[in-house]
Scaffold this motif. Structure first.
Motif, PDB file in Angstrom:
ATOM      1  N   SER A  18      -3.209   4.912  -6.568  1.00 52.82           N
ATOM      2  CA  SER A  18      -2.673   3.887  -5.690  1.00 52.82           C
ATOM      3  C   SER A  18      -2.340   2.620  -6.466  1.00 52.82           C
ATOM      4  O   SER A  18      -2.952   2.336  -7.510  1.00 52.82           O
ATOM      5  CB  SER A  18      -3.692   3.532  -4.597  1.00 52.82           C
ATOM      6  N   LEU A  19      -1.387   1.881  -5.950  1.00 56.99           N
ATOM      7  CA  LEU A  19      -1.048   0.559  -6.459  1.00 56.99           C
ATOM      8  C   LEU A  19      -0.686  -0.326  -5.278  1.00 56.99           C
ATOM      9  O   LEU A  19      -0.161   0.160  -4.267  1.00 56.99           O
ATOM     10  CB  LEU A  19       0.136   0.608  -7.428  1.00 56.99           C
ATOM     11  N   GLU A  61      17.490   2.032  -4.829  1.00 56.77           N
ATOM     12  CA  GLU A  61      17.362   2.611  -3.497  1.00 56.77           C
ATOM     13  C   GLU A  61      16.327   1.878  -2.666  1.00 56.77           C
ATOM     14  O   GLU A  61      15.375   1.285  -3.191  1.00 56.77           O
ATOM     15  CB  GLU A  61      16.980   4.099  -3.589  1.00 56.77           C
ATOM     16  N   PHE A  62      16.518   1.965  -1.368  1.00 57.25           N
ATOM     17  CA  PHE A  62      15.613   1.351  -0.407  1.00 57.25           C
ATOM     18  C   PHE A  62      14.278   2.077  -0.387  1.00 57.25           C
ATOM     19  O   PHE A  62      14.222   3.305  -0.466  1.00 57.25           O
ATOM     20  CB  PHE A  62      16.262   1.402   0.979  1.00 57.25           C
ATOM     21  N   VAL A  63      13.193   1.300  -0.244  1.00 54.65           N
ATOM     22  CA  VAL A  63      11.868   1.886  -0.103  1.00 54.65           C
ATOM     23  C   VAL A  63      11.255   1.499   1.237  1.00 54.65           C
ATOM     24  O   VAL A  63      10.813   2.360   1.994  1.00 54.65           O
ATOM     25  CB  VAL A  63      10.938   1.438  -1.253  1.00 54.65           C
ATOM     26  N   ALA A  64      11.220   0.207   1.535  1.00 54.32           N
ATOM     27  CA  ALA A  64      10.581  -0.260   2.764  1.00 54.32           C
ATOM     28  C   ALA A  64      11.090  -1.648   3.098  1.00 54.32           C
ATOM     29  O   ALA A  64      11.542  -2.384   2.222  1.00 54.32           O
ATOM     30  CB  ALA A  64       9.066  -0.270   2.620  1.00 54.32           C
ATOM     31  N   ALA A  65      11.019  -2.000   4.379  1.00 53.98           N
ATOM     32  CA  ALA A  65      11.420  -3.330   4.816  1.00 53.98           C
ATOM     33  C   ALA A  65      10.569  -3.754   5.995  1.00 53.98           C
ATOM     34  O   ALA A  65      10.024  -2.919   6.718  1.00 53.98           O
ATOM     35  CB  ALA A  65      12.901  -3.357   5.192  1.00 53.98           C
ATOM     36  N   ARG A  97       2.734   7.328   2.964  1.00 52.24           N
ATOM     37  CA  ARG A  97       2.105   7.020   1.680  1.00 52.24           C
ATOM     38  C   ARG A  97       2.174   5.532   1.344  1.00 52.24           C
ATOM     39  O   ARG A  97       1.361   5.035   0.574  1.00 52.24           O
ATOM     40  CB  ARG A  97       2.771   7.807   0.555  1.00 52.24           C
ATOM     41  N   CYS A  98       3.151   4.850   1.915  1.00 53.02           N
ATOM     42  CA  CYS A  98       3.355   3.438   1.608  1.00 53.02           C
ATOM     43  C   CYS A  98       3.265   2.599   2.879  1.00 53.02           C
ATOM     44  O   CYS A  98       3.662   3.055   3.956  1.00 53.02           O
ATOM     45  CB  CYS A  98       4.721   3.216   0.955  1.00 53.02           C
ATOM     46  N   THR A 126       4.137 -14.269   1.039  1.00 56.63           N
ATOM     47  CA  THR A 126       3.964 -13.087   0.201  1.00 56.63           C
ATOM     48  C   THR A 126       4.172 -11.813   1.009  1.00 56.63           C
ATOM     49  O   THR A 126       3.749 -11.728   2.166  1.00 56.63           O
ATOM     50  CB  THR A 126       2.558 -13.078  -0.435  1.00 56.63           C
ATOM     51  N   VAL A 127       4.822 -10.857   0.378  1.00 53.98           N
ATOM     52  CA  VAL A 127       4.990  -9.533   0.955  1.00 53.98           C
ATOM     53  C   VAL A 127       4.317  -8.532   0.026  1.00 53.98           C
ATOM     54  O   VAL A 127       4.297  -8.718  -1.190  1.00 53.98           O
ATOM     55  CB  VAL A 127       6.490  -9.209   1.176  1.00 53.98           C
ATOM     56  N   TYR A 128       3.784  -7.486   0.625  1.00 52.11           N
ATOM     57  CA  TYR A 128       3.027  -6.486  -0.126  1.00 52.11           C
ATOM     58  C   TYR A 128       3.614  -5.094   0.096  1.00 52.11           C
ATOM     59  O   TYR A 128       4.227  -4.817   1.123  1.00 52.11           O
ATOM     60  CB  TYR A 128       1.566  -6.481   0.315  1.00 52.11           C
ATOM     61  N   LEU A 129       3.368  -4.231  -0.866  1.00 51.69           N
ATOM     62  CA  LEU A 129       3.667  -2.814  -0.701  1.00 51.69           C
ATOM     63  C   LEU A 129       2.469  -2.040  -1.226  1.00 51.69           C
ATOM     64  O   LEU A 129       2.237  -1.989  -2.436  1.00 51.69           O
ATOM     65  CB  LEU A 129       4.936  -2.404  -1.447  1.00 51.69           C
ATOM     66  N   GLN A 130       1.719  -1.465  -0.311  1.00 54.97           N
ATOM     67  CA  GLN A 130       0.591  -0.617  -0.676  1.00 54.97           C
ATOM     68  C   GLN A 130       1.108   0.800  -0.849  1.00 54.97           C
ATOM     69  O   GLN A 130       1.700   1.361   0.075  1.00 54.97           O
ATOM     70  CB  GLN A 130      -0.489  -0.652   0.413  1.00 54.97           C
TER      71      GLN A 130
END
Length: 122
Positions: free
Chosen positions: A17-18, A46-50, A67-68, A78-82
């Motif tokens: 995980s990151l 490419e797009f991942v998440a928004a 998964r994310c 701040t925005v995060y992506l787990q």
């Protein structure tokens, strides 16, 4: 001058995980939708998440759903992506982006960060 600064990338084994972070110097951060994108060597970005400004709406690329998780803290700009259960195919430079208005899955964002490298080893 608007700055988006990503952090949290690195080398991780498959299944690991990151948590990526993106700090934004936007005065009205909560009015911006935020997105995460990625670009692997030789491939298009490419797009991942928004996520919408008030966190009410989130969107994900099909291959990362489950998964994310994208989230934001408007008090910290701040925005995060787990990212969990990482796979070698997740290896890429990850960029955060800010868009005035609604969140979209296209590249039509107003501001972009410099990116952070995520490498997933098999």
């Amino acid at each position: 001058q608007v700055q988006l600064v990503e952090s949290g990338g690195g080398l991780v084994q498959a299944g690991g995980s990151l948590r990526l972070s993106c700090a934004a110097s936007l005065l009205t951060f909560s009015r911006y939708s935020m997105g995460w994108f990625r670009q692997a060597p030789g491939k298009e970005r490419e797009f991942v998440a928004a996520i919408s400004g008030n966190s009410a709406s989130t969107y994900y690329k099909d291959s990362v759903k489950g998964r994310c998780t994208i989230s934001r803290d408007n008090a910290k700009n701040t925005v995060y992506l787990q990212m969990n259960s990482l796979k070698p195919e997740d290896t890429a430079v990850y960029y955060c982006a800010a868009r005035w208005g609604v969140a979209v899955t296209t590249l039509t964002y107003n501001y972009w960060g410099q990116g952070t490298q995520v490498t997933v080893s098999s």
